[in-house]
Design an enzyme around this catalytic site. Structure first.
Site, PDB file in Angstrom:
ATOM      1  CG  ASP A  67     -10.258  -4.819  24.387  1.00 46.14           C
ATOM      2  OD1 ASP A  67     -11.440  -5.163  24.576  1.00 46.14           O
ATOM      3  OD2 ASP A  67      -9.421  -5.516  23.803  1.00 46.14           O
ATOM      4  CB  ILE A  70      -4.579  -5.247  23.963  1.00 40.71           C
ATOM      5  CG1 ILE A  70      -4.631  -5.859  25.355  1.00 40.71           C
ATOM      6  CG2 ILE A  70      -4.077  -6.279  22.983  1.00 40.71           C
ATOM      7  CD1 ILE A  70      -5.525  -7.075  25.409  1.00 40.71           C
ATOM      8  CD  GLU A 106     -10.990  -1.948  21.517  1.00 41.59           C
ATOM      9  OE1 GLU A 106     -11.932  -1.996  22.328  1.00 41.59           O
ATOM     10  OE2 GLU A 106      -9.959  -1.279  21.683  1.00 41.59           O
ATOM     11  CG  ASP A 108      -6.144  -1.587  18.767  1.00 40.08           C
ATOM     12  OD1 ASP A 108      -5.546  -2.312  19.563  1.00 40.08           O
ATOM     13  OD2 ASP A 108      -7.205  -1.007  19.029  1.00 40.08           O
ATOM     14  CG  HIS A 152       4.829 -17.317   6.149  1.00 39.11           C
ATOM     15  ND1 HIS A 152       4.921 -18.676   6.271  1.00 39.11           N
ATOM     16  CD2 HIS A 152       3.561 -17.060   5.759  1.00 39.11           C
ATOM     17  CE1 HIS A 152       3.754 -19.224   5.974  1.00 39.11           C
ATOM     18  NE2 HIS A 152       2.910 -18.262   5.653  1.00 39.11           N
ATOM     19  CB  CYS A 194      10.270 -20.599   9.490  1.00 41.53           C
ATOM     20  SG  CYS A 194       8.724 -21.288   8.921  1.00 41.53           S
ATOM     21  CB  SER A 222       0.813 -25.820  11.097  1.00 44.75           C
ATOM     22  OG  SER A 222       0.846 -26.859  10.164  1.00 44.75           O
TER      23      SER A 222
END
Lengths: 380, 516
Positions: A67, A70, A106, A108, A152, A194, A222
């Site tokens: 973690d 990341i 976790e 952030d 998007h 997209c 999707s």
């Protein structure tokens, strides 16, 4: 090129000449791994983007990246949303098979902190000094970074939280600044939106590899809705990517060419694209675990130092001497007695504020208007 | 228009403080000159008295090396030697009072703990040779000693590996550069004791005393290079994450070297770090295997036991496995109190620390006998080596940072440059120039100090939060902003201008018509 040559030579001669761990070093040239996972949408109907990001997060953690390495940016309004029939969960497969929210997520940057500015600040490192360590990307010149964006998007831009957008030029400039400061060794950029391929068109820094879920002019679709939850759970590209990653374990030797084959047009409806011209190594030699996992290089410690001195006792004066008795007294949280017996404070006089002044001016104006100006003489 | 246009221009331009761009461009063509002073002392009996008088007092040797790639830096190594003759006897035995004998046949050079090295002249050079031959024989050997003790071309190239991707000259130097931490103003060292089995073992380690006695002297000596902060912690029920195999021939559990790579990740999640600082962290873990899996040995690729029972990971830290099953018999009452032998543990950790910080170089060339480092853990010449490479690395990194910052700011005309950034940049430039000057004269301490200041200032300028380039306006967006504002205003102006022109034309036509 020469590095690869060394690798080949070592493998050829390894049965004859047992090499030490130096051989392991040259396959990739990185010593640590980082991941920046960003979901750029909020609101309940964008459930699938959060599920996308969380499934990649889960895979990356399973393959070894801790973690602390990341940086996860989510709007994080799914799990505790009023419309979620199963609170504190985010599912990625229908029939609620896999809860990717888990116990140890976790996050952030959550909620309104997921902005273009914060994203660029994390990438370039220009964070205010008060930012804690978990919110920083502390990579160095030997870090491999995985960047995953979903949301998007359109031709040349990606929409952040329905209010702003990041353009592909800004992204390319941010990567160039990272390269100038040697903040990465190699970077893998995956985008699931997209027209995602437009986002990597403008890259110009070396050692970048990019994958996108659809070409310019196509939409990423999707995968499947879940009738109990009522929204689409995941996007197709990330769904098949997750299935592919479930087969990878930390010592797997699958390489990037396998990753390019994930989700062909028959499954994805859109055409995934990739870009490897800026990547200096051959993609076939880059392992999946080079980016998604964190396989450490290890060396055996051959030498030790012979220490013969006995340990000095650390001076601990405060233990041996008598502890001085400090007198403690109880301090009132709320000094009740003082409040009760207080004398009323003299209130300072303030000049009349705006409202009163305005009212008086209005009255004066009306007065003079009706009675004419000649009455001024009587006053002054 | 006269008032409006300048006003509009002033209010929409961005504030950019002045930057010393010309000096920055000069810096990018950096020529580094590194000079080390060497004193050569001849022992009695090596040089005949007549030759003594003819020995030149000083001799300068310089070599030019170009570091490949971007060709930013020409590193010029300059060696100034002073040659003099020793008055009196050298007591060879005094030097070797530790009991080493110099009669080991294949050792020609002995490198001491401070800054001396003893060379043995070959037997064929004893007597009867001319001075020139003697000097010609000595030169390459002195150069070799110098390369080991202060800096060599590979060291400097490795220090500059930030700027130029090395064409691999030497496998070990690449491994070295990948292993050692990058130069940073501070480091955090964390010692962790992993006890997966508190029901069986109650472990005691005097970490404070051990750090004070063994580690702190090294860090105090390195204080000019970086700041260090030390923490320690104990983790209970922390497992390794890899299942060791039981080897019946040794009646012990073994960890093969291939599985070592997967040990670190499960543990790292629990280690924690100081949230306030962004300094690199060095983790040293001491793992005491649980009673059911004791003793645990690490095997290398050749399936041989590793004497130190420890391994390290580049740019991360080290792990040592400490077996305690020898301290108690089978009838012991659990939990057993165990005092850990900190000298042994710290010996391993100190060696790993030296490797990770870049103090320990790869093996010396053959024929060299290097004295073991003393109680400080660091020989003086090793510190010098480190300071050379760190100074060069700092100077290179700071130069790259400043030049790329200047390039960036020039390219993007919209970024606001505040005064404090300009100040940092100027101070970085002056520190860099001072550092380069000090490197030329060979004053290591000052060079390192200036290079550290340069790096701090340049990093602060580059990573200033106000430099965020969010003002990316593509041209069509600029038009899109201004057109709705100005177009309605411009329409009547244009129309009236047209009317004026057509009126003037008509008047002229009427005048002409009148004239005719």
């Amino acid at each position: 090129m020469q590095l690869q040559l060394f690798v080949i030579i070592l493998f050829l001669f390894s049965p004859l000449v047992p090499q030490e761990n130096a051989g392991q070093f040259f396959s990739s040239g990185h010593t640590n791994n980082w991941a920046v996972l960003v979901c750029t949408s909020r609101f309940w109907f964008n459930y699938r983007h959060v599920a996308n990001t969380l499934s990649v997060y889960r895979s990356v953690k399973r393959l070894g990246i801790p973690d602390s390495h990341i940086v996860l940016m989510l709007a994080d309004d799914m799990a505790c949303n009023h419309r979620n029939p199963k609170p504190a969960t985010v599912f990625s497969h229908k029939n609620m098979e896999l809860n990717v929210y888990g116990d140890d997520v976790e996050v952030d940057y959550r909620g309104y902190e997921v902005t273009v500015e914060n994203f660029l600040r994390v990438l370039t490192g220009r964070l205010p000094p008060s930012t804690p360590r978990s919110k920083r990307l502390l990579s160095d010149d030997r870090s491999n970074i995985l960047i995953y964006l979903t949301g998007h998007g359109g031709n040349g831009f990606l929409k952040f939280q329905d209010s702003e957008e990041i353009s592909n030029v800004e992204l390319a400039d941010a990567f160039e600044q990272m390269w100038q400061k040697r903040r990465y060794n190699e970077l893998l950029f995956i985008i699931d939106t997209c027209q995602g391929a437009s986002m990597y068109e403008r890259f110009y820094s070396p050692n970048l590899m990019a994958l996108a879920s659809s070409q310019v002019g196509e939409d990423s679709l999707s995968h499947q809705p879940d009738l109990a939850i009522g929204v689409h759970l995941m996007d197709r590209y990330t769904f098949y990517l997750l299935e592919f990653l479930e087969d990878i374990h930390p010592s797997s030797k699958a390489n990037m060419n396998d990753l390019f084959k994930v989700c062909p047009k028959s499954q994805c409806v859109s055409t995934p694209g990739h870009r490897t011209d800026l990547f200096l190594r051959d993609p076939g030699s880059a392992l999946i675990t080079d980016f998604f996992g964190s396989v450490r290089k290890v060396e055996i410690t051959m030498e030790t130092i012979n220490l013969t001195e006995p340990i000095q006792q650390v001076e601990q004066n405060f233990v041996n001497e008598e502890r001085q008795k400090e007198t403690y007294s109880y301090v009132d949280q709320l000094p009740v007695s003082e409040i009760i017996h207080q004398k009323p404070k003299q209130k300072d006089w303030h000049p009349p504020d705006g409202f009163i002044l305005g009212l008086w001016t209005l009255i004066l104006l009306v007065f003079f208007k009706t009675y004419g100006m000649k009455h001024l003489k009587h006053i002054f | 228009i006269i008032v409006g246009v300048p006003l509009w221009w002033r209010t929409t331009e961005t504030y950019r403080a002045w930057l010393p761009v010309s000096q920055i461009n000069e810096l990018s063509n950096l020529q580094l000159q590194l000079s080390a002073e060497v004193e050569v002392v001849f022992a009695r009996g090596t040089v005949t008295p007549e030759q003594q008088k003819k020995v030149p007092l000083t001799q300068i040797q310089d070599e030019e090396h170009t570091v490949d790639g971007d060709l930013f830096i020409n590193a010029v190594c300059l060696v100034v030697t002073k040659i003099r003759r020793l008055q009196g006897n050298i007591c060879l035995k005094c030097v070797f009072s530790r009991g080493h004998s110099f009669e080991v046949q294949d050792m020609d050079v002995y490198v001491g703990q401070r800054r001396t090295a003893l060379l043995r002249i070959g037997a064929q050079m004893r007597v009867g040779k001319t001075l020139d031959q003697l000097l010609a024989h000595l030169e390459p050997r002195i150069k070799q000693v110098l390369q080991v003790m202060s800096f060599s071309h590979t060291d400097i190239s490795a220090a500059l590996s930030d700027r130029v991707r090395l064409s691999p000259g030497n496998k070990e130097s690449i491994a070295d550069s990948m292993r050692t931490f990058k130069s940073s103003p501070g480091y955090e060292i964390t010692f962790s004791l992993l006890n997966p089995d508190p029901k069986s073992h109650r472990l005691h380690w005097d970490i404070e005393g051990a750090v004070q006695t063994y580690i702190q002297p090294l860090l105090t000596k390195l204080a000019s290079v970086a700041n260090f902060s030390i923490d320690s912690q104990t983790l209970y029920y922390a497992m390794l994450g890899v299942n060791p195999r039981f080897d019946s021939s040794l009646s012990a559990y073994t960890l093969h070297s291939d599985s070592l790579a997967h040990v670190i990740n499960p543990v790292e999640a629990r280690l924690g770090s100081n949230a306030a600082s962004s300094n690199p962290v060095l983790n040293f873990l001491l793992y005491v295997p649980d009673a059911h899996h004791s003793p645990l040995y690490i095997h290398d690729r050749k399936k041989q036991e590793v004497p130190s029972n420890a391994f390290h990971s580049p740019r991360w830290g080290g792990i040592m496995v400490y077996n305690v099953n020898g301290f108690y018999g089978p009838e012991a009452v659990f939990p057993v109190d165990v005092n850990i032998n900190m000298a042994k543990v710290m010996g391993v950790f100190l060696a790993q620390l030296r490797l990770l910080l870049g103090v320990q170089s790869s093996t010396a060339p053959s024929g060299f006998l290097v004295a073991p480092c003393g109680s400080n853990g660091l020989a003086d010449w090793e510190l010098d080596r480190l300071m050379w490479s760190r100074s060069v690395e700092n100077v290179a990194t700071a130069t790259t940072t400043i030049t790329s910052l200047a390039q960036l700011l020039e390219q993007i005309g919209n970024i606001v440059i505040n005064d404090n950034i300009a100040e940092q940049v100027s101070s970085a430039v002056t520190s860099l120039q001072l550092a380069v000057a000090e490197l030329e004269t060979g004053n290591l301490r000052f060079a390192l100090q200036y290079s550290k200041e340069a790096i701090l200032a340049s990093e602060r300028a580059f990573f200033d939060p106000s430099l965020l380039h969010l003002l990316y306006f593509p041209d069509d967006q600029k038009f899109a902003i201004y057109i709705p504002l100005f177009l309605p205003m411009c329409v009547p102006i244009l129309l009236s201008l047209l009317k004026i022109v057509s009126d003037a034309r008509q008047k002229r036509r009427e005048k002409q018509a009148k004239k005719d």
